[in-house]
Design a protein around this motif. Sequence first.
Motif, PDB file in Angstrom:
ATOM      1  N   ARG A  38      29.373   8.901 -37.284  1.00 13.73           N
ATOM      2  CA  ARG A  38      30.245   7.941 -37.946  1.00 13.73           C
ATOM      3  C   ARG A  38      31.700   8.260 -37.647  1.00 13.73           C
ATOM      4  N   GLN A  39      32.531   7.233 -37.724  1.00 17.50           N
ATOM      5  CA  GLN A  39      33.951   7.391 -37.496  1.00 17.50           C
ATOM      6  C   GLN A  39      34.729   6.542 -38.492  1.00 17.50           C
ATOM      7  N   ALA A  40      35.536   7.208 -39.300  1.00 15.51           N
ATOM      8  CA  ALA A  40      36.391   6.535 -40.262  1.00 15.51           C
ATOM      9  C   ALA A  40      37.766   6.320 -39.634  1.00 15.51           C
ATOM     10  N   PRO A  41      38.538   5.357 -40.139  1.00 17.63           N
ATOM     11  CA  PRO A  41      39.874   5.103 -39.597  1.00 17.63           C
ATOM     12  C   PRO A  41      40.738   6.359 -39.591  1.00 17.63           C
ATOM     13  N   ALA A  91      32.752   4.007 -43.039  1.00 16.58           N
ATOM     14  CA  ALA A  91      32.987   4.299 -41.628  1.00 16.58           C
ATOM     15  C   ALA A  91      32.169   3.352 -40.767  1.00 16.58           C
ATOM     16  N   VAL A  92      32.436   3.388 -39.473  1.00 16.05           N
ATOM     17  CA  VAL A  92      31.568   2.724 -38.520  1.00 16.05           C
ATOM     18  C   VAL A  92      30.507   3.737 -38.122  1.00 16.05           C
ATOM     19  N   TYR A  93      29.253   3.365 -38.250  1.00 14.42           N
ATOM     20  CA  TYR A  93      28.149   4.257 -37.942  1.00 14.42           C
ATOM     21  C   TYR A  93      27.557   3.910 -36.582  1.00 14.42           C
ATOM     22  N   VAL A 118      29.894   0.259 -42.360  1.00 11.14           N
ATOM     23  CA  VAL A 118      29.441   0.550 -43.720  1.00 11.14           C
ATOM     24  C   VAL A 118      30.680   0.707 -44.590  1.00 11.14           C
ATOM     25  N   THR A 119      30.778  -0.110 -45.613  1.00 11.66           N
ATOM     26  CA  THR A 119      31.912  -0.042 -46.525  1.00 11.66           C
ATOM     27  C   THR A 119      31.410   0.178 -47.940  1.00 11.66           C
ATOM     28  N   VAL A 120      31.882   1.242 -48.573  1.00 13.26           N
ATOM     29  CA  VAL A 120      31.487   1.579 -49.938  1.00 13.26           C
ATOM     30  C   VAL A 120      32.701   1.385 -50.836  1.00 13.26           C
TER      31      VAL A 120
END
Length: 122
Positions: A38-41, A91-93, A118-120
Motif C-alpha cells: 500500500r502507498q499513502a499520500p 491508501a492505494v493498495y 481504500v479510504t477509511v
Amino acid sequence: QVQLVESGGDLVQPGGSLRLSCAASGRIFSINAMGWYRQAPGKERELVAKISSSGSTNSAESVKGRFTISRDNAKNAVYLQMNSLKPEDTAVYYCNAEIRMAASSLRVGNYWGQGTQVTVSS
C-alpha cells in the motif's frame, strides 16, 4: 502477457471491514509468492502482507491481528481480508505476484496490479 486485476477498494467507516481481491491472467505456468502493498499520500510503498506458494504468510506489524492474506491457486487469486480498519489504513493498495511463465524456464517475472483505493473515514 500477464495481468493482475484488483477489486474491492471502497470508502468505509473506522472499525469496518473490507475484502480486496486480485486475479492473475495471461501466460502463467505457476505463481510463487503473492502479496499486498500500500502507498499513502506522501509516503513510500510498503508491504502489507505476503503469502508463499506453500501458504506461509508474513504481515506488517501495523496490521497483525486485523488483516489476513489468503490465496486460491485454482483461480490464480490472492485476497486481503481487512477488519477493524483505521483511518491510517487509508491508501492505494497494490497486488503483487512473482510468476513463472513457462515450464521450459525457471525464470520468473514480478508483476503489479493497477491499485485500488481504500479510504477509511467517518
